[in-house]
Design a protein around this motif. Structure first.
Motif, PDB file in Angstrom:
ATOM      1  N   TRP A 408       3.538   3.235   2.451  1.00 25.80           N
ATOM      2  CA  TRP A 408       4.407   2.053   2.553  1.00 25.80           C
ATOM      3  C   TRP A 408       3.997   0.995   1.530  1.00 25.80           C
ATOM      4  CZ3 TRP A 408       8.928   1.042   4.757  1.00 25.80           C
ATOM      5  CH2 TRP A 408       9.388   1.861   5.800  1.00 25.80           C
ATOM      6  N   CYS A 409       2.702   0.816   1.351  1.00 28.16           N
ATOM      7  CA  CYS A 409       2.235  -0.158   0.353  1.00 28.16           C
ATOM      8  C   CYS A 409       2.602   0.275  -1.059  1.00 28.16           C
ATOM      9  CB  CYS A 409       0.723  -0.348   0.478  1.00 28.16           C
ATOM     10  SG  CYS A 409       0.214  -1.363   1.887  1.00 28.16           S
ATOM     11  N   GLN A 410       2.545   1.571  -1.327  1.00 31.54           N
ATOM     12  CA  GLN A 410       2.964   2.059  -2.643  1.00 31.54           C
ATOM     13  C   GLN A 410       4.455   1.825  -2.856  1.00 31.54           C
ATOM     14  OE1 GLN A 410       0.978   5.989  -3.980  1.00 31.54           O
ATOM     15  NE2 GLN A 410       0.522   5.876  -1.792  1.00 31.54           N
ATOM     16  N   ALA A 411       5.236   2.048  -1.797  1.00 33.95           N
ATOM     17  CA  ALA A 411       6.675   1.798  -1.891  1.00 33.95           C
ATOM     18  C   ALA A 411       6.946   0.331  -2.200  1.00 33.95           C
ATOM     19  CB  ALA A 411       7.358   2.206  -0.590  1.00 33.95           C
ATOM     20  N   LEU A 412       6.208  -0.563  -1.539  1.00 38.76           N
ATOM     21  CA  LEU A 412       6.365  -1.998  -1.793  1.00 38.76           C
ATOM     22  C   LEU A 412       5.906  -2.355  -3.202  1.00 38.76           C
ATOM     23  CD1 LEU A 412       7.116  -4.772  -0.700  1.00 38.76           C
ATOM     24  CD2 LEU A 412       4.816  -4.960   0.254  1.00 38.76           C
ATOM     25  N   GLU A 413       4.841  -1.724  -3.664  1.00 43.82           N
ATOM     26  CA  GLU A 413       4.343  -1.961  -5.023  1.00 43.82           C
ATOM     27  C   GLU A 413       5.390  -1.564  -6.056  1.00 43.82           C
ATOM     28  OE1 GLU A 413       0.672  -0.490  -7.948  1.00 43.82           O
ATOM     29  OE2 GLU A 413       1.223   0.649  -6.163  1.00 43.82           O
ATOM     30  N   TYR A 414       6.024  -0.404  -5.868  1.00 38.66           N
ATOM     31  CA  TYR A 414       7.053   0.057  -6.800  1.00 38.66           C
ATOM     32  C   TYR A 414       8.216  -0.945  -6.842  1.00 38.66           C
ATOM     33  CZ  TYR A 414       5.054   4.770  -7.346  1.00 38.66           C
ATOM     34  OH  TYR A 414       4.255   5.837  -7.655  1.00 38.66           O
ATOM     35  N   ALA A 416       8.335  -4.188  -5.865  1.00 38.20           N
ATOM     36  CA  ALA A 416       7.948  -5.492  -6.406  1.00 38.20           C
ATOM     37  C   ALA A 416       7.725  -5.421  -7.910  1.00 38.20           C
ATOM     38  CB  ALA A 416       6.693  -6.000  -5.712  1.00 38.20           C
ATOM     39  N   GLY A 417       7.083  -4.354  -8.378  1.00 37.87           N
ATOM     40  CA  GLY A 417       6.818  -4.214  -9.810  1.00 37.87           C
ATOM     41  C   GLY A 417       8.085  -4.050 -10.619  1.00 37.87           C
ATOM     42  N   ILE A 418       9.030  -3.249 -10.102  1.00 40.88           N
ATOM     43  CA  ILE A 418      10.272  -2.979 -10.842  1.00 40.88           C
ATOM     44  C   ILE A 418      11.215  -4.168 -10.776  1.00 40.88           C
ATOM     45  CG2 ILE A 418      12.376  -1.579 -10.826  1.00 40.88           C
ATOM     46  CD1 ILE A 418      10.616   0.825 -10.083  1.00 40.88           C
ATOM     47  N   GLN A 419      11.346  -4.778  -9.587  1.00 35.03           N
ATOM     48  CA  GLN A 419      12.346  -5.822  -9.411  1.00 35.03           C
ATOM     49  C   GLN A 419      11.898  -7.190  -9.918  1.00 35.03           C
ATOM     50  OE1 GLN A 419      15.317  -5.136  -8.714  1.00 35.03           O
ATOM     51  NE2 GLN A 419      15.003  -3.031  -8.065  1.00 35.03           N
ATOM     52  N   ILE A 420      10.618  -7.390 -10.113  1.00 32.30           N
ATOM     53  CA  ILE A 420      10.150  -8.693 -10.606  1.00 32.30           C
ATOM     54  C   ILE A 420       9.616  -8.568 -12.033  1.00 32.30           C
ATOM     55  CG2 ILE A 420       8.632 -10.651 -10.195  1.00 32.30           C
ATOM     56  CD1 ILE A 420      10.815 -10.301  -8.081  1.00 32.30           C
ATOM     57  N   THR A 421       8.467  -7.919 -12.190  1.00 29.15           N
ATOM     58  CA  THR A 421       7.824  -7.882 -13.507  1.00 29.15           C
ATOM     59  C   THR A 421       8.654  -7.102 -14.523  1.00 29.15           C
ATOM     60  OG1 THR A 421       5.669  -7.976 -12.420  1.00 29.15           O
ATOM     61  CG2 THR A 421       5.711  -7.317 -14.733  1.00 29.15           C
ATOM     62  N   LEU A 591       7.097  -5.954   5.993  1.00 30.27           N
ATOM     63  CA  LEU A 591       6.098  -6.092   7.051  1.00 30.27           C
ATOM     64  C   LEU A 591       4.714  -5.667   6.577  1.00 30.27           C
ATOM     65  CD1 LEU A 591       8.163  -4.687  10.078  1.00 30.27           C
ATOM     66  CD2 LEU A 591       7.782  -7.088   9.466  1.00 30.27           C
ATOM     67  N   TYR A 592       4.679  -4.888   5.508  1.00 33.45           N
ATOM     68  CA  TYR A 592       3.398  -4.397   4.991  1.00 33.45           C
ATOM     69  C   TYR A 592       2.812  -5.325   3.930  1.00 33.45           C
ATOM     70  CZ  TYR A 592       4.154  -0.070   7.534  1.00 33.45           C
ATOM     71  OH  TYR A 592       4.333   0.842   8.546  1.00 33.45           O
ATOM     72  N   SER A 593       3.420  -6.508   3.741  1.00 38.43           N
ATOM     73  CA  SER A 593       2.909  -7.447   2.747  1.00 38.43           C
ATOM     74  C   SER A 593       1.466  -7.843   3.016  1.00 38.43           C
ATOM     75  CB  SER A 593       3.787  -8.705   2.699  1.00 38.43           C
ATOM     76  OG  SER A 593       5.015  -8.444   2.071  1.00 38.43           O
ATOM     77  N   ILE A 594       1.117  -7.994   4.293  1.00 40.09           N
ATOM     78  CA  ILE A 594      -0.242  -8.395   4.630  1.00 40.09           C
ATOM     79  C   ILE A 594      -1.247  -7.332   4.200  1.00 40.09           C
ATOM     80  CG2 ILE A 594       0.025  -7.478   6.971  1.00 40.09           C
ATOM     81  CD1 ILE A 594      -2.103 -10.517   5.932  1.00 40.09           C
ATOM     82  N   PHE A 595      -0.900  -6.048   4.430  1.00 46.29           N
ATOM     83  CA  PHE A 595      -1.791  -4.963   3.996  1.00 46.29           C
ATOM     84  C   PHE A 595      -1.772  -4.836   2.473  1.00 46.29           C
ATOM     85  CE2 PHE A 595      -0.090  -3.698   8.187  1.00 46.29           C
ATOM     86  CZ  PHE A 595      -1.271  -3.717   8.905  1.00 46.29           C
ATOM     87  N   PHE A 596      -0.612  -5.133   1.899  1.00 49.79           N
ATOM     88  CA  PHE A 596      -0.455  -5.028   0.446  1.00 49.79           C
ATOM     89  C   PHE A 596      -1.359  -6.031  -0.271  1.00 49.79           C
ATOM     90  CE2 PHE A 596       1.862  -6.219  -3.490  1.00 49.79           C
ATOM     91  CZ  PHE A 596       1.911  -4.979  -4.098  1.00 49.79           C
ATOM     92  N   ASN A 597      -1.465  -7.238   0.263  1.00 50.05           N
ATOM     93  CA  ASN A 597      -2.233  -8.298  -0.388  1.00 50.05           C
ATOM     94  C   ASN A 597      -3.702  -8.294  -0.009  1.00 50.05           C
ATOM     95  OD1 ASN A 597      -0.130  -9.754  -1.917  1.00 50.05           O
ATOM     96  ND2 ASN A 597       0.758 -10.085   0.098  1.00 50.05           N
ATOM     97  N   PHE A 598      -4.018  -7.801   1.171  1.00 47.95           N
ATOM     98  CA  PHE A 598      -5.409  -7.770   1.614  1.00 47.95           C
ATOM     99  C   PHE A 598      -5.772  -6.358   2.064  1.00 47.95           C
ATOM    100  CE2 PHE A 598      -4.092 -12.158   2.149  1.00 47.95           C
ATOM    101  CZ  PHE A 598      -5.106 -12.809   1.454  1.00 47.95           C
ATOM    102  N   GLY A 599      -6.349  -5.653   1.166  1.00 50.33           N
ATOM    103  CA  GLY A 599      -6.736  -4.270   1.400  1.00 50.33           C
ATOM    104  C   GLY A 599      -6.255  -3.390   0.262  1.00 50.33           C
TER     105      GLY A 599
END
Length: 635
Positions: A408-414, A416-421, A591-599
């Protein structure tokens, strides 16, 4: 065959831009080191260069390296040789590109001055392009109107952007003080400057000039540190706490990065939504390289067969698999899939071999564990047709096996990375990585820049940078979607990211001249420096901030730490929510933002640190891939 003669033939092939330039260089290196030539390379030499090797390669006289390594990383003489005087174009000389050829400034002016017909041809060509676009828009006006009727501003997205910026400015003021507004205003002016400069630079006829770092990335790199340093000093003198100063310094960098990326991402979203449809359906060749992919190759091939595009050519390259990958792929030959088998030589060699069998000018690359959406090729072609200067298009990669927190964190990373940066870089046509999972290129540009190089373990990044050096544009589309399997265990995740980071460092070292040479356009002006900041500066800053937060907490300053990190969590949550909203993906991902940013981020930073250490000490980097699970569903 005589060794010296074979090297000479390969050298001549490079000068004449015959075959795969990168592979030719690789073969010269193999021959000089007296290594055996693989059967797949012999087939390439015979079919593509007309060189037949019979028997052993013998050395009639002491070997000499006829071809020196080109430190500029250009792998094609068209990029470093003037087409008029046939002399070398040095990277610090003023030069111009016209109809896929490079010229010295003086040679370009002389050619066009003495050949007025060429000017007429150029004008007529531009007029014809305009008429063609106008005609297409007229013939498809109803379809375009329908498309534009559907494109409405998303009120929730506008609301999120408003909340984010109010939160950003108010939080910066409350945490850092009035001086933060100076940083914010300067950040906004930098964005405006970059947009104006991008338009101005594209109208320049000549690429030039002295070697020096670009102004914008230098400001981007040093000004936040200067401002943050002042703030940190003020914080230290006010509270006599170095821990608070470092935390505020880190937050300032986060504010700065957010202020730069968000407006550009929103602008890119609006720009992509307004790309008109096209009636053209040029041939698109799909290449699927595969090595030990028996669990997933069948679904991948079926997904390409189901792509709703009338003019496609599917090529599967089995790179010496030891399982049943080849046998499974061959079952689809009756449906028009071309299957090629070669001795194992790596993904780059597999892609280079497949290029020799492609029919289309547009080449799409698809990983063997990836499922392409049915409209993926249509959306890619639409971007190519929108501007003749676009030579590569990056697709939108999504994770399809969201099973645990790490996937889930990898999905969020993809997302966020594609849609912003990536969207921010898309504005300037300077996307730095066309992903191997779904990326597309113009075949002529791949051949011109030497195709895929076996010298790195991230061939997609390396190839993208080489193309950007040519001065053309690389854009992305989030509407061309591919679903890939992400590592679902910490071990597989570590192996994958370590390879990525090691490969990224290899490419950065290889193309270090992109930092200082103005000839490389927005690769030098923005994309490459920003990538270094994101890869190295921000992770190191994160370690300092985290360490300072721990020490501050131990010293009893827990309220300030919780306030600062609470603000950071909310800011990142808003950014991730915006990215998911722009992408139209599953809202549960936020919902996985907390795990994404810390961990998760700290895990990434740790792997990056290991990669940096192994790169510095030149520990050999190896290709790794996650274990395949195999998913039944297709998208």
């Amino acid at each position: 065959m005589d060794k010296i003669l074979l090297i000479k033939k390969l050298t001549d092939a490079i000068k004449l831009s015959k075959g795969d330039i990168g592979r030719n260089r690789y073969l010269i290196e193999v021959i000089n080191k007296n290594k055996d030539i693989l059967n797949s390379d012999k087939t390439y030499l015979k079919n593509c260069l007309g060189i037949t090797i019979s028997g052993k390669i013998e050395e009639s006289q002491p070997a000499k390296k006829i071809l020196k390594k080109d430190k500029t990383i250009f792998l094609n003489t068209n990029l470093i040789q003037c087409s008029e005087c046939e002399k070398e174009i040095k990277l610090d000389e003023r030069s111009s590109r016209f109809q896929n050829l490079w010229y010295h400034e003086a040679c370009y002016k002389r050619t066009h001055k003495n050949n007025p017909e060429q000017k007429i041809i150029e004008i007529q060509k531009n007029q014809n392009i305009f008429k063609k676009i106008k005609h297409n828009n007229k013939s498809n006006i109803e379809e375009d109107e329908i498309q534009y009727e559907k494109i409405k501003q998303d009120p929730i997205l506008i609301l999120l952007a408003g909340i984010l910026f109010v939160f950003l400015f108010s939080g910066a003021y409350l945490l850092i003080g009035g001086f933060s507004f100076v940083a914010m205003i300067l950040g906004g002016l930098l964005v405006l400057y970059q947009l104006i400069d991008s338009k101005k630079w594209r109208t320049k006829k000549f690429r030039r000039d002295k070697k020096a770092p670009a102004v914008f990335p230098m400001i981007l790199l040093f000004l936040p540190f200067i401002l943050a340093g002042i703030l940190a000093y003020e914080g230290y003198t006010a509270w006599e706490s170095s821990y608070r100063a470092i935390i505020l310094w880190g937050l300032t960098l986060v504010f700065w990065n957010t202020l730069l990326m968000i407006p550009l991402a929103i602008y890119s979203k609006n720009k992509e939504d307004n790309i008109p449809t096209t009636p053209n359906t040029p041939m698109v060749s799909i290449i699927i390289p595969a090595y030990n992919e028996e669990k997933v190759i069948g679904n991948t091939i079926e997904s390409t067969l189901e792509i709703n595009y009338p003019n496609k050519d599917i090529i599967v390259v089995d790179d010496g698999s030891k399982d049943n990958t080849l046998q499974i792929a061959k079952k689809y030959e009756s449906q028009g899939v071309k299957v090629i088998h070669k001795v194992n030589g790596g993904k780059a060699s597999a892609l280079n071999m497949a290029l020799n069998f492609t029919k289309g000018e547009i080449v799409a690359i698809l990983d063997a564990d990836t499922l392409a959406s049915r409209n993926s090729l249509t959306e890619i072609v639409k971007v190519f047709e929108s501007d003749t200067n676009i030579v590569a298009v990056a697709g939108n990669i999504k994770v399809r096996n969201k099973k645990n927190w790490i996937t889930w964190c990898q999905a969020l990373e993809y997302v966020a990375g594609i849609q912003i940066t990536r969207r921010a870089m898309d504005i300037f046509g300077a996307i730095t990585i066309v992903p191997g999972a779904l990326g597309s290129f113009k075949k002529s540009m791949l051949n011109e820049t030497g195709a895929y190089d076996k010298g790195t373990i991230v061939e997609d990044f390396d190839t993208t940078v080489k193309i950007l050096k040519s001065g053309y544009m690389i854009r992305g589309t989030t509407k061309s979607i591919a679903y890939t399997e992400a590592p679902n265990t910490l071990k597989d995740f570590y192996n994958q990211r370590k390879r990525w980071y090691r490969g990224n460092l290899q490419v950065v070292s290889k193309h270090h001249d992109a930092l200082t040479n103005q000839r490389f356009g927005f690769l030098q002006k923005l994309a490459f420096p920003y990538m270094l900041i994101a890869m190295i500066v921000l992770p190191i800053t994160g370690f300092f901030v985290l360490g300072s937060a721990i020490l501050a907490s131990l010293q009893g300053d827990i309220i300030f730490v919780l306030t600062s990190f609470g603000f950071f969590i909310v800011l990142q949550y808003l950014i991730n929510t915006m990215a998911v909203r722009i992408d139209g993906d599953d809202p549960r991902m936020t919902l996985y933002s907390i795990f994404f940013n810390f961990g998760y981020k700290q895990l990434l930073d740790g792997i990056l640190l290991i990669a940096v250490i192994t790169h510095i000490f030149k520990i050999k980097a190896a290709w790794t891939s996650a274990r395949r699970i195999g998913m039944e569903e297709k998208s």
